[in-house]
Write a protein that holds these residues in place. Structure first.
Motif, PDB file in Angstrom:
ATOM      1  N   LYS A  90      11.541 -19.439  -6.441  1.00  0.00           N
ATOM      2  CA  LYS A  90      10.339 -19.593  -7.252  1.00  0.00           C
ATOM      3  C   LYS A  90       9.435 -20.732  -6.785  1.00  0.00           C
ATOM      4  CE  LYS A  90      12.073 -17.345 -11.388  1.00  0.00           C
ATOM      5  NZ  LYS A  90      12.262 -17.452 -12.834  1.00  0.00           N
ATOM      6  N   LYS A  91       9.874 -21.472  -5.786  1.00  0.00           N
ATOM      7  CA  LYS A  91       9.025 -22.522  -5.216  1.00  0.00           C
ATOM      8  C   LYS A  91       8.044 -21.952  -4.200  1.00  0.00           C
ATOM      9  CE  LYS A  91      12.452 -26.128  -5.855  1.00  0.00           C
ATOM     10  NZ  LYS A  91      13.348 -27.081  -5.190  1.00  0.00           N
ATOM     11  N   LEU A  92       8.319 -20.746  -3.710  1.00  0.00           N
ATOM     12  CA  LEU A  92       7.452 -20.094  -2.734  1.00  0.00           C
ATOM     13  C   LEU A  92       6.767 -18.881  -3.343  1.00  0.00           C
ATOM     14  CD1 LEU A  92       9.680 -20.057   0.485  1.00  0.00           C
ATOM     15  CD2 LEU A  92       7.781 -21.587  -0.031  1.00  0.00           C
ATOM     16  N   VAL A  93       5.497 -18.680  -2.981  1.00  0.00           N
ATOM     17  CA  VAL A  93       4.759 -17.499  -3.417  1.00  0.00           C
ATOM     18  C   VAL A  93       4.142 -16.849  -2.186  1.00  0.00           C
ATOM     19  CG1 VAL A  93       2.839 -16.603  -4.796  1.00  0.00           C
ATOM     20  CG2 VAL A  93       4.222 -18.492  -5.682  1.00  0.00           C
ATOM     21  N   ASN A  94       4.488 -15.586  -1.975  1.00  0.00           N
ATOM     22  CA  ASN A  94       3.860 -14.780  -0.941  1.00  0.00           C
ATOM     23  C   ASN A  94       2.834 -13.877  -1.610  1.00  0.00           C
ATOM     24  OD1 ASN A  94       5.505 -15.734   1.162  1.00  0.00           O
ATOM     25  ND2 ASN A  94       7.050 -14.160   0.795  1.00  0.00           N
ATOM     26  N   TYR A  95       1.733 -13.635  -0.922  1.00  0.00           N
ATOM     27  CA  TYR A  95       0.682 -12.755  -1.420  1.00  0.00           C
ATOM     28  C   TYR A  95       0.593 -11.535  -0.514  1.00  0.00           C
ATOM     29  CZ  TYR A  95      -0.866 -16.731  -4.216  1.00  0.00           C
ATOM     30  OH  TYR A  95      -0.934 -17.771  -5.115  1.00  0.00           O
ATOM     31  N   TYR A  96       0.299 -10.383  -1.115  1.00  0.00           N
ATOM     32  CA  TYR A  96       0.158  -9.139  -0.364  1.00  0.00           C
ATOM     33  C   TYR A  96      -1.098  -8.407  -0.804  1.00  0.00           C
ATOM     34  CZ  TYR A  96       5.036  -9.518   1.151  1.00  0.00           C
ATOM     35  OH  TYR A  96       6.206  -9.928   1.718  1.00  0.00           O
ATOM     36  N   ILE A  97      -1.681  -7.678   0.133  1.00  0.00           N
ATOM     37  CA  ILE A  97      -2.794  -6.772  -0.149  1.00  0.00           C
ATOM     38  C   ILE A  97      -2.365  -5.409   0.385  1.00  0.00           C
ATOM     39  CG2 ILE A  97      -5.228  -6.239   0.239  1.00  0.00           C
ATOM     40  CD1 ILE A  97      -5.613  -9.278   0.858  1.00  0.00           C
ATOM     41  N   LEU A  98      -2.355  -4.440  -0.499  1.00  0.00           N
ATOM     42  CA  LEU A  98      -1.864  -3.108  -0.173  1.00  0.00           C
ATOM     43  C   LEU A  98      -2.969  -2.083  -0.396  1.00  0.00           C
ATOM     44  CD1 LEU A  98       0.478  -1.036   0.266  1.00  0.00           C
ATOM     45  CD2 LEU A  98       1.026  -1.344  -2.137  1.00  0.00           C
ATOM     46  N   PRO A  99      -3.453  -1.438   0.678  1.00  0.00           N
ATOM     47  CA  PRO A  99      -4.443  -0.380   0.483  1.00  0.00           C
ATOM     48  C   PRO A  99      -3.807   0.812  -0.249  1.00  0.00           C
ATOM     49  CG  PRO A  99      -4.357  -1.069   2.788  1.00  0.00           C
ATOM     50  CD  PRO A  99      -3.190  -1.682   2.093  1.00  0.00           C
ATOM     51  N   VAL A 100      -4.492   1.340  -1.240  1.00  0.00           N
ATOM     52  CA  VAL A 100      -3.986   2.492  -1.992  1.00  0.00           C
ATOM     53  C   VAL A 100      -4.269   3.753  -1.180  1.00  0.00           C
ATOM     54  CG1 VAL A 100      -4.247   3.855  -4.098  1.00  0.00           C
ATOM     55  CG2 VAL A 100      -4.294   1.351  -4.212  1.00  0.00           C
ATOM     56  N   THR A 105       2.339   7.033   4.713  1.00  0.00           N
ATOM     57  CA  THR A 105       2.829   7.381   6.043  1.00  0.00           C
ATOM     58  C   THR A 105       3.255   6.098   6.746  1.00  0.00           C
ATOM     59  OG1 THR A 105       0.668   7.120   7.098  1.00  0.00           O
ATOM     60  CG2 THR A 105       1.193   9.313   6.201  1.00  0.00           C
ATOM     61  N   VAL A 106       3.858   6.254   7.909  1.00  0.00           N
ATOM     62  CA  VAL A 106       4.238   5.080   8.692  1.00  0.00           C
ATOM     63  C   VAL A 106       2.996   4.260   9.016  1.00  0.00           C
ATOM     64  CG1 VAL A 106       5.217   4.307  10.889  1.00  0.00           C
ATOM     65  CG2 VAL A 106       6.280   6.189   9.651  1.00  0.00           C
ATOM     66  N   GLU A 107       1.894   4.940   9.335  1.00  0.00           N
ATOM     67  CA  GLU A 107       0.656   4.238   9.660  1.00  0.00           C
ATOM     68  C   GLU A 107       0.130   3.447   8.461  1.00  0.00           C
ATOM     69  OE1 GLU A 107       0.988   7.634  10.334  1.00  0.00           O
ATOM     70  OE2 GLU A 107       1.477   7.302  12.437  1.00  0.00           O
ATOM     71  N   SER A 108       0.201   4.035   7.257  1.00  0.00           N
ATOM     72  CA  SER A 108      -0.308   3.316   6.091  1.00  0.00           C
ATOM     73  C   SER A 108       0.572   2.124   5.740  1.00  0.00           C
ATOM     74  CB  SER A 108      -0.491   4.252   4.888  1.00  0.00           C
ATOM     75  OG  SER A 108       0.697   4.937   4.565  1.00  0.00           O
ATOM     76  N   GLU A 109       1.868   2.204   6.044  1.00  0.00           N
ATOM     77  CA  GLU A 109       2.736   1.044   5.824  1.00  0.00           C
ATOM     78  C   GLU A 109       2.332  -0.104   6.740  1.00  0.00           C
ATOM     79  OE1 GLU A 109       6.963   1.451   5.452  1.00  0.00           O
ATOM     80  OE2 GLU A 109       6.764   3.464   4.626  1.00  0.00           O
ATOM     81  N   ASP A 110       1.821   0.230   7.918  1.00  0.00           N
ATOM     82  CA  ASP A 110       1.367  -0.803   8.855  1.00  0.00           C
ATOM     83  C   ASP A 110       0.103  -1.499   8.361  1.00  0.00           C
ATOM     84  OD1 ASP A 110       3.467  -0.302  10.563  1.00  0.00           O
ATOM     85  OD2 ASP A 110       2.327   1.033  11.865  1.00  0.00           O
ATOM     86  N   GLU A 111      -0.597  -0.921   7.379  1.00  0.00           N
ATOM     87  CA  GLU A 111      -1.835  -1.491   6.864  1.00  0.00           C
ATOM     88  C   GLU A 111      -1.602  -2.540   5.766  1.00  0.00           C
ATOM     89  OE1 GLU A 111      -4.438   1.675   5.683  1.00  0.00           O
ATOM     90  OE2 GLU A 111      -4.219   2.691   7.606  1.00  0.00           O
ATOM     91  N   ILE A 112      -0.362  -2.719   5.353  1.00  0.00           N
ATOM     92  CA  ILE A 112      -0.051  -3.724   4.338  1.00  0.00           C
ATOM     93  C   ILE A 112      -0.315  -5.100   4.930  1.00  0.00           C
ATOM     94  CG2 ILE A 112       1.761  -4.742   2.910  1.00  0.00           C
ATOM     95  CD1 ILE A 112       3.117  -1.949   2.993  1.00  0.00           C
ATOM     96  N   ILE A 113      -1.053  -5.908   4.189  1.00  0.00           N
ATOM     97  CA  ILE A 113      -1.384  -7.252   4.662  1.00  0.00           C
ATOM     98  C   ILE A 113      -0.498  -8.247   3.912  1.00  0.00           C
ATOM     99  CG2 ILE A 113      -3.207  -8.970   4.897  1.00  0.00           C
ATOM    100  CD1 ILE A 113      -5.197  -6.545   4.758  1.00  0.00           C
ATOM    101  N   GLY A 114       0.336  -8.945   4.630  1.00  0.00           N
ATOM    102  CA  GLY A 114       1.223  -9.921   4.028  1.00  0.00           C
ATOM    103  C   GLY A 114       2.575  -9.908   4.696  1.00  0.00           C
TER     104      GLY A 114
END
Length: 143
Positions: A90-100, A105-114
């Motif tokens: 809980k001392k660390l926070v990661n942020y993600y941006i996920l295109p809907v 697909t495998v390609e869309s998984e590659d578009e996840i930012i974080g």
């Protein structure tokens, strides 16, 4: 021989117990869900295509504790696990941006930012022109 049967029965029992559903199963948007099978600390973002039966594909691992979304993106805050302990740091926070996406697909998984830190996350929001999303869903006890 008895030991082999005991191992097989144990594995079957574990499989049956794990198929009882989720303690958290909340639709975010489209085929995207917040899910946690046993304890809130296992909360993750998953993709569920109803045509694939009861299968859920984990997109962002636990422990996701806050999300927001619009029709184009899901944003998430996550506490990473401490080693293999299943306990969130809980001392660390990661942020993600996920295109809907309509279909994952495998390609869309590659578009996840974080994972991103807060400064990187805020820069990415500006680059992508995302202004209208707030973290409006919080998982109790995980912040």
């Amino acid at each position: 021989m008895k030991r082999k049967h005991l191992i097989i029965l144990s594995l079957i029992s574990i499989g049956l117990v794990s198929c009882n559903g989720f303690i958290i199963e909340q639709n975010i948007v489209g085929n995207y869900y917040l899910t946690a099978p046993d304890i809130p600390e296992q909360c993750s973002i998953s993709y569920h295509d109803k045509s694939s039966g009861s299968n859920y594909s984990t997109i962002i691992n636990c422990t996701v504790f806050s999300i927001g979304h619009n029709k184009e993106y899901i944003i998430a805050k996550q506490h990473p696990e401490i080693g293999a302990s299943d306990k969130p740091n809980k001392k660390l926070v990661n942020y993600y941006i996920l295109p809907v996406k309509e279909k994952l697909t495998v390609e869309s998984e590659d578009e996840i930012i974080g994972p991103l830190n807060k400064i990187q996350f805020e820069k990415e929001l500006i680059i992508l022109g995302i202004k209208d999303i707030v973290f409006d869903v919080q998982i109790e006890g995980l912040k």
